[in-house]
Design a protein around this motif. Structure first.
Motif, short mmCIF file in Angstrom:
data_model
loop_
_atom_site.label_atom_id
_atom_site.label_comp_id
_atom_site.label_asym_id
_atom_site.label_seq_id
_atom_site.Cartn_x
_atom_site.Cartn_y
_atom_site.Cartn_z
N SER A 101 0.84 -1.19 0.00
CA SER A 101 0.00 0.00 0.00
C SER A 101 0.88 1.24 0.00
O SER A 101 0.54 2.26 -0.60
CB SER A 101 -0.93 0.00 1.22
OG SER A 101 -0.18 -0.01 2.43
N LYS A 102 2.06 1.13 0.66
CA LYS A 102 2.99 2.25 0.71
C LYS A 102 4.43 1.77 0.81
O LYS A 102 4.71 0.72 1.40
CB LYS A 102 2.72 3.14 1.93
CG LYS A 102 1.44 3.95 1.91
CD LYS A 102 1.35 4.80 3.17
CE LYS A 102 0.09 5.65 3.19
NZ LYS A 102 0.02 6.48 4.42
N LEU A 103 5.33 2.56 0.26
CA LEU A 103 6.76 2.41 0.52
C LEU A 103 7.24 3.79 0.95
O LEU A 103 7.29 4.73 0.15
CB LEU A 103 7.53 1.93 -0.72
CG LEU A 103 9.01 1.62 -0.48
CD1 LEU A 103 9.46 0.43 -1.32
CD2 LEU A 103 9.90 2.84 -0.79
N ASN A 104 7.49 3.94 2.24
CA ASN A 104 7.98 5.22 2.77
C ASN A 104 9.48 5.30 2.58
O ASN A 104 10.21 4.39 2.98
CB ASN A 104 7.64 5.32 4.27
CG ASN A 104 6.15 5.30 4.53
OD1 ASN A 104 5.38 6.01 3.87
ND2 ASN A 104 5.71 4.49 5.48
N ASP A 105 9.93 6.36 1.97
CA ASP A 105 11.36 6.53 1.67
C ASP A 105 11.89 7.75 2.40
O ASP A 105 11.20 8.78 2.48
CB ASP A 105 11.56 6.69 0.16
CG ASP A 105 12.87 6.12 -0.32
OD1 ASP A 105 13.72 5.77 0.53
OD2 ASP A 105 13.06 6.00 -1.55
N GLN A 106 13.09 7.64 2.92
CA GLN A 106 13.70 8.78 3.61
C GLN A 106 15.21 8.77 3.44
O GLN A 106 15.82 7.73 3.21
CB GLN A 106 13.36 8.75 5.10
CG GLN A 106 13.93 7.57 5.87
CD GLN A 106 13.65 7.65 7.35
OE1 GLN A 106 14.07 8.58 8.02
NE2 GLN A 106 12.92 6.66 7.87
N VAL A 107 15.80 9.95 3.52
CA VAL A 107 17.25 10.10 3.39
C VAL A 107 17.89 9.87 4.75
O VAL A 107 17.54 10.53 5.73
CB VAL A 107 17.62 11.49 2.86
CG1 VAL A 107 19.14 11.64 2.80
CG2 VAL A 107 17.00 11.73 1.48
N VAL A 108 18.83 8.92 4.80
CA VAL A 108 19.63 8.67 6.01
C VAL A 108 21.08 8.61 5.56
O VAL A 108 21.55 7.60 5.05
CB VAL A 108 19.22 7.36 6.71
CG1 VAL A 108 20.07 7.14 7.96
CG2 VAL A 108 17.74 7.38 7.08
N LYS A 109 21.79 9.70 5.74
CA LYS A 109 23.16 9.79 5.25
C LYS A 109 24.17 9.09 6.15
O LYS A 109 25.19 8.58 5.68
CB LYS A 109 23.57 11.25 5.05
CG LYS A 109 22.75 11.97 3.98
CD LYS A 109 23.22 13.40 3.79
CE LYS A 109 22.40 14.10 2.71
NZ LYS A 109 22.84 15.49 2.48
N ASP A 110 23.90 9.07 7.44
CA ASP A 110 24.81 8.46 8.40
C ASP A 110 24.45 6.99 8.59
O ASP A 110 23.32 6.66 9.00
CB ASP A 110 24.73 9.20 9.73
CG ASP A 110 25.69 8.62 10.76
OD1 ASP A 110 26.90 8.81 10.60
OD2 ASP A 110 25.20 7.96 11.70
N THR A 111 25.38 6.09 8.30
CA THR A 111 25.07 4.66 8.36
C THR A 111 24.83 4.16 9.78
O THR A 111 24.11 3.18 9.98
CB THR A 111 26.18 3.83 7.70
OG1 THR A 111 27.44 4.14 8.31
CG2 THR A 111 26.26 4.12 6.21
N GLN A 112 25.42 4.82 10.77
CA GLN A 112 25.16 4.40 12.15
C GLN A 112 23.73 4.74 12.54
O GLN A 112 23.03 3.96 13.20
CB GLN A 112 26.14 5.06 13.12
CG GLN A 112 26.00 4.57 14.57
CD GLN A 112 26.17 3.06 14.70
OE1 GLN A 112 27.14 2.48 14.22
NE2 GLN A 112 25.20 2.40 15.35
N THR A 113 23.28 5.89 12.09
CA THR A 113 21.88 6.27 12.32
C THR A 113 20.96 5.27 11.64
O THR A 113 19.95 4.83 12.21
CB THR A 113 21.60 7.68 11.77
OG1 THR A 113 22.45 8.62 12.44
CG2 THR A 113 20.15 8.07 11.97
N GLY A 114 21.32 4.90 10.41
CA GLY A 114 20.52 3.92 9.68
C GLY A 114 20.47 2.58 10.38
O GLY A 114 19.40 1.95 10.46
N LEU A 115 21.60 2.13 10.89
CA LEU A 115 21.64 0.85 11.59
C LEU A 115 20.79 0.90 12.85
O LEU A 115 20.07 -0.06 13.17
CB LEU A 115 23.10 0.50 11.95
CG LEU A 115 23.32 -0.83 12.69
CD1 LEU A 115 22.77 -2.01 11.88
CD2 LEU A 115 24.81 -1.03 12.97
N ASN A 116 20.86 2.01 13.56
CA ASN A 116 20.04 2.17 14.76
C ASN A 116 18.55 2.11 14.42
O ASN A 116 17.76 1.49 15.14
CB ASN A 116 20.36 3.49 15.46
CG ASN A 116 21.77 3.52 16.06
OD1 ASN A 116 22.37 2.47 16.27
ND2 ASN A 116 22.28 4.71 16.31
N LEU A 117 18.17 2.76 13.33
CA LEU A 117 16.78 2.75 12.89
C LEU A 117 16.33 1.35 12.51
O LEU A 117 15.21 0.93 12.82
CB LEU A 117 16.59 3.71 11.71
CG LEU A 117 16.71 5.21 12.00
CD1 LEU A 117 16.72 6.00 10.70
CD2 LEU A 117 15.58 5.67 12.90
#
Length: 553
Positions: free
Chosen positions: A251-267
């Protein structure tokens, strides 16, 4: 991708199987491609990430991977590319090819609609193709049309756009005329630069067209919502008007910019996103995780010199010295540490094989120049080059993306190049979208940039550095190189072996003359939620196809 222009004719002389590697596929799919609905989770929403901003959703203007990934899922052309770039049904239901391979007749489906309810017709393709080829549009990807009747002359301003070899016969029949047969021409019909555009919408919004999601209409599996042109979050929403919506499960694919890979891993670990890119030690720590996915790419990161702005870069000793001062093995092993590999040349490893011997192009074309590390030799050539230029010291600005990989690479190059006596490197990191724009305008001295092959043939890489290619941002030029690429595209186009030899010679010239300095062959190590199924990932061309993605129970 980022992509290119010039005198390149698209002649793919290699098997399509070389083109791609896919993701985890439809593990719960039935033989007809449908998914067993008993395996679907009640909530069909996926949260995705990008490492940079979305630059464009205009098929005539876009040049980068994030833009093409997005357009590939909110738009659709005559055909759709699936796993291993397999040609699947798109807006066309039938294709007829003439015996000489110069005329393609496409029959279009009558149930295809734009997201605003308008019918998708043959006229939408004619308008889009003419708009892209019109010199006033400034479409860098117009080079892809070379080989279609009058495309080159139109782009040069020598023919009217109406003379392009595409004709609509009513709403549902489209005829394309080529100047010569182009093998695998149908494959190109799945590339976003060949997608249709709704003339009424383009003219309605004028300069605002495609600058925000609300100023665009969509004929693909999804529509784009919430993109303002500058923000870092947007959503792909299932398109209720898509002709094959029954096989779109999200129904949806939510996309967002995450430049920092540690932030991405935490998410990711906090279950706030279903996918994130990894870097450095994260790769080693996570490579045995069941969610780990190594996205291999036919992508080369390289250092580009601005020959127009900096006269000293026209000195081959200066260029060779700078390249020889870069330890690429150390870059990929100790700095990036993400699975990237040191290059043998500009054409990436594994892109294509000699049709006669089976030898990899990169290996065959490697001549020991352009990518080696030898600091002692670099210093000698540097001293010689400075003397020839009448200088004792110079300072150059190195521009790169403000992503983690961009920053790491720029800082490493700075430390390496500063070892050359009299050379000082200032690093400038800027947003991806800004870097693309400045590169295209030649607003740089040195820039770290990337190139991804659009299809599995060396010409997809080598065509970038012809003297008239609009993506040759540094404006390197070599007459012999131009001649070899022209031969590969024309005189030797139908002689597989001679064409291959032309390209090998061209690659050797590019490296011997140090037209650019290849840095590494890229990969995208990432984590993807194991419950997310059905995605297709291709190494060449547009990577992501999310049409069949679903969330498993």
């Amino acid at each position: 991708m980022k992509l290119k222009k010039g005198s390149v004719t698209l002649l793919v002389a290699l098997p399509l199987l070389l083109l791609a590697a896919c993701g985890n596929g439809n593990s719960s799919s039935k033989s007809n491609g449908a998914v067993d609905k008993n395996n679907l989770a009640s909530k069909q929403v996926v949260n995705w990430t990008e490492t940079s901003e979305l630059p464009s959703i205009d098929p005539s203007i876009a040049t980068d991977q994030i833009s093409f990934d997005t357009m590939n899922n909110v738009g659709e052309g005559l055909i759709r590319l699936g796993k291993n770039n397999k040609i699947l049904p798109g807006i066309a239901t039938k294709t007829k090819v003439s015996k000489d391979g110069k005329t393609y007749t496409f029959t279009l489906r009558k149930n295809a609609k734009w997201s605003n309810g308008d019918k998708v017709t043959a006229k939408d393709f004619v308008y889009s193709w003419q708009r892209i080829n019109n010199p006033k549009t400034g479409a860098q990807y117009a080079y892809l049309y070379s080989g279609i009747k009058n495309a080159d002359k139109i782009q040069a301003g020598k023919k009217p756009v109406s003379s392009l070899g595409i004709k609509a016969d009513g709403d549902y029949k489209l005829t394309v005329t080529l100047e010569k047969a182009i093998p695998y021409f149908k494959l190109l019909m799945g590339f976003p630069s060949f997608f249709p555009q709704n003339q009424k919408v383009v003219e309605k919004y004028g300069s605002k067209y495609a600058t925000q999601s609300k100023y665009q209409v969509y004929d693909g599996p999804f529509t784009l919502q919430g993109w303002t042109g500058t923000n870092n979050k947007w959503t792909l929403v299932k398109n209720k008007n898509y002709w094959d919506k029954k096989h779109v499960y999200l129904s949806k694919l939510n996309d967002q910019v995450v430049k920092d890979t540690q932030t991405g891993l935490n998410l990711f670990q906090g279950k706030q996103v279903d996918q994130t890119v990894l870097s450095g030690t994260q790769v080693a720590n996570m490579k045995n995780n069941k969610s780990f996915f190594l996205g291999r790419e036919a992508r080369n990161s390289y250092l580009e010199y601005n020959y127009k702005k900096i006269k000293a870069f026209q000195n081959v000793n200066i260029r060779k010295a700078m390249s020889l001062a870069i330890n690429r093995k150390q870059l990929v092993t100790n700095v990036l540490a993400d699975g990237s590999t040191a290059p043998k040349g500009f054409v990436t490893d594994g892109l294509a094989s000699n049709p006669k011997t089976g030898e990899d192009f990169a290996k065959e074309a490697y001549n020991g120049e352009g990518v080696n590390y030898d600091l002692a030799k670099a210093k000698k050539l540097w001293a010689k080059g400075l003397k020839q230029e009448g200088k004792k010291s110079v300072t150059y600005t190195l521009m790169s993306d403000d992503t983690e990989a961009g920053k790491k690479t720029a800082e490493f190059l700075q430390s390496q190049l500063d070892k050359l006596p009299g050379l000082k490197i200032d690093v400038q990191t800027i947003p991806y979208k800004t870097r693309l724009a400045r590169s295209a305008k030649g607003q740089f001295q040195l820039v770290i940039t990337n190139w991804g092959a659009d299809f599995s043939d060396p010409i997809s890489d080598l065509g970038l550095f012809t003297s008239d290619n609009s993506f040759n941002n540094g404006r390197w030029a070599n007459k012999e190189y131009d001649k070899l690429i022209d031969k590969a595209n024309n005189a030797d186009a139908n002689n597989t072996q001679k064409r291959w030899e032309d390209m090998v010679k061209a690659e050797k010239i590019l490296m011997s003359e140090q037209g650019n300095a290849p840095l590494y062959n890229g990969v995208v190590p990432q984590l993807i939620n194991t419950k997310v199924k059905g995605y297709v990932y291709n190494t060449a061309g547009v990577p992501w196809n999310w049409k069949g993605v679903y969330v498993e129970k």
